[in-house]
Each structure stands twice: as C-alpha cells, then as structure tokens.
Write a protein that holds these residues in place. Sequence first.
Motif, PDB file in Angstrom:
ATOM      1  N   LYS A 145       0.832  -1.202   0.000  1.00  0.00           N
ATOM      2  CA  LYS A 145       0.000   0.000   0.000  1.00  0.00           C
ATOM      3  C   LYS A 145       0.875   1.264   0.000  1.00  0.00           C
ATOM      4  N   LEU A 146       1.947   1.220   0.775  1.00  0.00           N
ATOM      5  CA  LEU A 146       2.867   2.369   0.795  1.00  0.00           C
ATOM      6  C   LEU A 146       3.498   2.582  -0.578  1.00  0.00           C
ATOM      7  N   TYR A 147       3.866   1.469  -1.220  1.00  0.00           N
ATOM      8  CA  TYR A 147       4.444   1.557  -2.569  1.00  0.00           C
ATOM      9  C   TYR A 147       3.439   2.210  -3.526  1.00  0.00           C
ATOM     10  N   ARG A 148       2.210   1.750  -3.464  1.00  0.00           N
ATOM     11  CA  ARG A 148       1.174   2.267  -4.361  1.00  0.00           C
ATOM     12  C   ARG A 148       0.927   3.756  -4.133  1.00  0.00           C
ATOM     13  N   ALA A 149       1.036   4.210  -2.895  1.00  0.00           N
ATOM     14  CA  ALA A 149       0.749   5.610  -2.562  1.00  0.00           C
ATOM     15  C   ALA A 149       1.883   6.553  -2.954  1.00  0.00           C
ATOM     16  N   ARG A 150       3.103   6.010  -3.066  1.00  0.00           N
ATOM     17  CA  ARG A 150       4.238   6.880  -3.394  1.00  0.00           C
ATOM     18  C   ARG A 150       4.247   7.243  -4.880  1.00  0.00           C
ATOM     19  N   PRO A 151       4.698   8.457  -5.192  1.00  0.00           N
ATOM     20  CA  PRO A 151       4.834   8.830  -6.608  1.00  0.00           C
ATOM     21  C   PRO A 151       5.987   8.060  -7.258  1.00  0.00           C
ATOM     22  N   LYS A 152       5.962   7.967  -8.554  1.00  0.00           N
ATOM     23  CA  LYS A 152       7.017   7.255  -9.270  1.00  0.00           C
ATOM     24  C   LYS A 152       8.379   7.884  -9.018  1.00  0.00           C
ATOM     25  N   SER A 153       8.393   9.181  -8.838  1.00  0.00           N
ATOM     26  CA  SER A 153       9.661   9.878  -8.601  1.00  0.00           C
ATOM     27  C   SER A 153      10.310   9.450  -7.285  1.00  0.00           C
ATOM     28  N   ALA A 154       9.502   8.878  -6.382  1.00  0.00           N
ATOM     29  CA  ALA A 154      10.015   8.410  -5.088  1.00  0.00           C
ATOM     30  C   ALA A 154      10.102   6.887  -5.050  1.00  0.00           C
ATOM     31  N   GLY A 155      10.030   6.280  -6.237  1.00  0.00           N
ATOM     32  CA  GLY A 155      10.157   4.829  -6.293  1.00  0.00           C
ATOM     33  C   GLY A 155       8.872   4.084  -6.021  1.00  0.00           C
ATOM     34  N   GLY A 156       7.734   4.773  -6.148  1.00  0.00           N
ATOM     35  CA  GLY A 156       6.453   4.140  -5.882  1.00  0.00           C
ATOM     36  C   GLY A 156       5.666   3.824  -7.133  1.00  0.00           C
ATOM     37  N   GLY A 157       4.417   3.425  -6.918  1.00  0.00           N
ATOM     38  CA  GLY A 157       3.586   3.026  -8.043  1.00  0.00           C
ATOM     39  C   GLY A 157       2.658   4.094  -8.544  1.00  0.00           C
ATOM     40  N   ASP A 158       2.608   5.234  -7.848  1.00  0.00           N
ATOM     41  CA  ASP A 158       1.777   6.363  -8.283  1.00  0.00           C
ATOM     42  C   ASP A 158       0.320   5.929  -8.495  1.00  0.00           C
ATOM     43  N   GLY A 159      -0.233   5.238  -7.481  1.00  0.00           N
ATOM     44  CA  GLY A 159      -1.616   4.788  -7.551  1.00  0.00           C
ATOM     45  C   GLY A 159      -1.800   3.410  -8.137  1.00  0.00           C
ATOM     46  N   SER A 160      -0.700   2.721  -8.415  1.00  0.00           N
ATOM     47  CA  SER A 160      -0.776   1.402  -9.046  1.00  0.00           C
ATOM     48  C   SER A 160       0.206   0.448  -8.367  1.00  0.00           C
ATOM     49  N   TYR A 161      -0.087  -0.868  -8.480  1.00  0.00           N
ATOM     50  CA  TYR A 161       0.835  -1.878  -7.964  1.00  0.00           C
ATOM     51  C   TYR A 161       1.822  -2.363  -9.023  1.00  0.00           C
ATOM     52  N   VAL A 162       1.782  -1.775 -10.200  1.00  0.00           N
ATOM     53  CA  VAL A 162       2.683  -2.189 -11.270  1.00  0.00           C
ATOM     54  C   VAL A 162       4.137  -2.078 -10.806  1.00  0.00           C
ATOM     55  N   ASP A 163       4.892  -3.134 -11.045  1.00  0.00           N
ATOM     56  CA  ASP A 163       6.322  -3.230 -10.701  1.00  0.00           C
ATOM     57  C   ASP A 163       6.582  -3.399  -9.200  1.00  0.00           C
ATOM     58  N   TYR A 164       5.525  -3.614  -8.406  1.00  0.00           N
ATOM     59  CA  TYR A 164       5.777  -3.849  -6.980  1.00  0.00           C
ATOM     60  C   TYR A 164       6.474  -5.188  -6.778  1.00  0.00           C
ATOM     61  N   GLN A 165       7.465  -5.181  -5.920  1.00  0.00           N
ATOM     62  CA  GLN A 165       8.177  -6.395  -5.527  1.00  0.00           C
ATOM     63  C   GLN A 165       8.330  -6.414  -4.018  1.00  0.00           C
ATOM     64  N   ILE A 166       8.294  -7.599  -3.458  1.00  0.00           N
ATOM     65  CA  ILE A 166       8.486  -7.728  -2.010  1.00  0.00           C
ATOM     66  C   ILE A 166       9.937  -7.394  -1.681  1.00  0.00           C
ATOM     67  N   PRO A 167      10.174  -6.482  -0.745  1.00  0.00           N
ATOM     68  CA  PRO A 167      11.555  -6.190  -0.336  1.00  0.00           C
ATOM     69  C   PRO A 167      12.241  -7.463   0.140  1.00  0.00           C
ATOM     70  N   PRO A 168      13.499  -7.662  -0.202  1.00  0.00           N
ATOM     71  CA  PRO A 168      14.204  -8.890   0.184  1.00  0.00           C
ATOM     72  C   PRO A 168      14.120  -9.214   1.674  1.00  0.00           C
ATOM     73  N   LYS A 169      14.159  -8.189   2.513  1.00  0.00           N
ATOM     74  CA  LYS A 169      14.128  -8.446   3.956  1.00  0.00           C
ATOM     75  C   LYS A 169      12.764  -8.940   4.434  1.00  0.00           C
ATOM     76  N   LEU A 170      11.724  -8.761   3.576  1.00  0.00           N
ATOM     77  CA  LEU A 170      10.390  -9.222   3.932  1.00  0.00           C
ATOM     78  C   LEU A 170       9.976 -10.491   3.192  1.00  0.00           C
ATOM     79  N   ALA A 171      10.866 -10.996   2.354  1.00  0.00           N
ATOM     80  CA  ALA A 171      10.522 -12.156   1.531  1.00  0.00           C
ATOM     81  C   ALA A 171      10.545 -13.467   2.314  1.00  0.00           C
TER      82      ALA A 171
END
Length: 228
Positions: A145-171
């Motif tokens: 959800k945090l990823y989706r809320a972040r703008p693309k310029s901040a490494g987020g999805g800008d309202g989308s889950y496209v390109d979301y990946q689980i962080p290695p430390k959470l995998a």
Amino acid sequence: MKATRPKRLLCFWVFFALCQTSSGQSRNPILLRADSAYEAGTFTESARLYEAAIRSGAKSAAVYYNTSCSFARAGNKEKALRYLEQAVDGGWRNVERMQKDSDFVNLRSDLRWQTVFRKAQASKEKHDHVEALIAHLNILSANAKLYRARPKSAGGGDGSYVDYQIPPKLATSTDGTFSVAMLSPKLLEFTATSVLGRGTIVARGDASGRIATGSLIFSGELKKLMEK
C-alpha cells in the motif's frame, strides 16, 4: 480455576478466532448456576450443572474446560480428563493456564494428563504458526500500500501496484517464504509458504493495506487445520 466468562479467550487468527464462549452461552441460566456452584465450592453440583449445560447445547471449549475443572475438584479424575480432552479438541490452547491451574493438581501425575497436555501444546504451536504467517501477509500488504501511494519519482507506483516487488528483507520469516503476483494494477495476491512444509496461504491485499478476510485460501495441512 474455571475459565472466566463473559471474557472471550483468544484462539488463532484474528478473523477466524474461535471464541471459547458465545453471547448465547453467557446468558445460559444453567451455566450461570454452574458458575455460582463452582464459586461456592460445591464442585459436584457445579460439575453436574456444567454437564447439563453441555447437553443443552453449550459446547464451547471453555465450557468443557470448566466442566473438567469441576470434576477435578470433585475428585472424579476420569471425567475431568475426558472433558479436558474435549476442551482441547474443541479449540482450547491455553497451555499456560492448563499448566498452572490449581484445579488440576491431582491430574498432572496421570499419564493421560500428559497426553492431553501435549495435544494442546501441539495444537497451539500449529495455530501460532498460522497466526505468524497471516501477520506477515498483513505486513506485506501494508508495504504494498505504501508503494502504491508513493509517486514514481520516489520509487512508488503512483496509484498502481505495477512493478511492486516484495523487499528482500520481507521475503522470508522464521515461519515462511513469501511471493506476490499482480492480478491487476490495483490488486495483489500474496502467497505464504510454510517453512515446516504444512502448505500455503494465498491472500489478496485490499485497498486499505490489509489482507482481505474472504480472500484466504489454505492448502495442505493448513487447510485441514482450518477445517477442524
């Protein structure tokens, strides 16, 4: 010590919690009389009343536990052990309480007590394992959800889950390994795989960042555990 009512006893899974009592049972007049008899120290009478309550349909794990406590206090070891096993089979997993409960002082030297206690321990361990897997799935959903809320310029999805990946430390966690699949730009599906080889849990993260309760799909031993 009998299980106090109307307090509800925590079991496994926040959303699949097996309440040891129900509002209907808390109003059961036979149970109220059984509680009063127990508190008065008339354990033979409280045992009789708890059995009557069970026959009337009050069959929660807490009622079976209280019945066992009463029979133990009344000196009827056979029925005390029988009802204690029924409590465990019905979802009682408070092994700490079982271990410390003064009602069972005269039962703990019996080999059958050890068998029932080990069964409760095994059940608790399995359900704790599932709780941990689901808790981690919720962490992943919140992270997405945090990823989706972040703008693309901040490494987020800008309202989308496209390109979301689980962080290695959470995998991975001590209980499982985790993966994710995007079903749509606004819907993810997570899979938790038990490190103990007990199966998987598949869940979808909703827009709130929580695992959608109705989305859970269990497999293997985890599925059998859910069906009990």
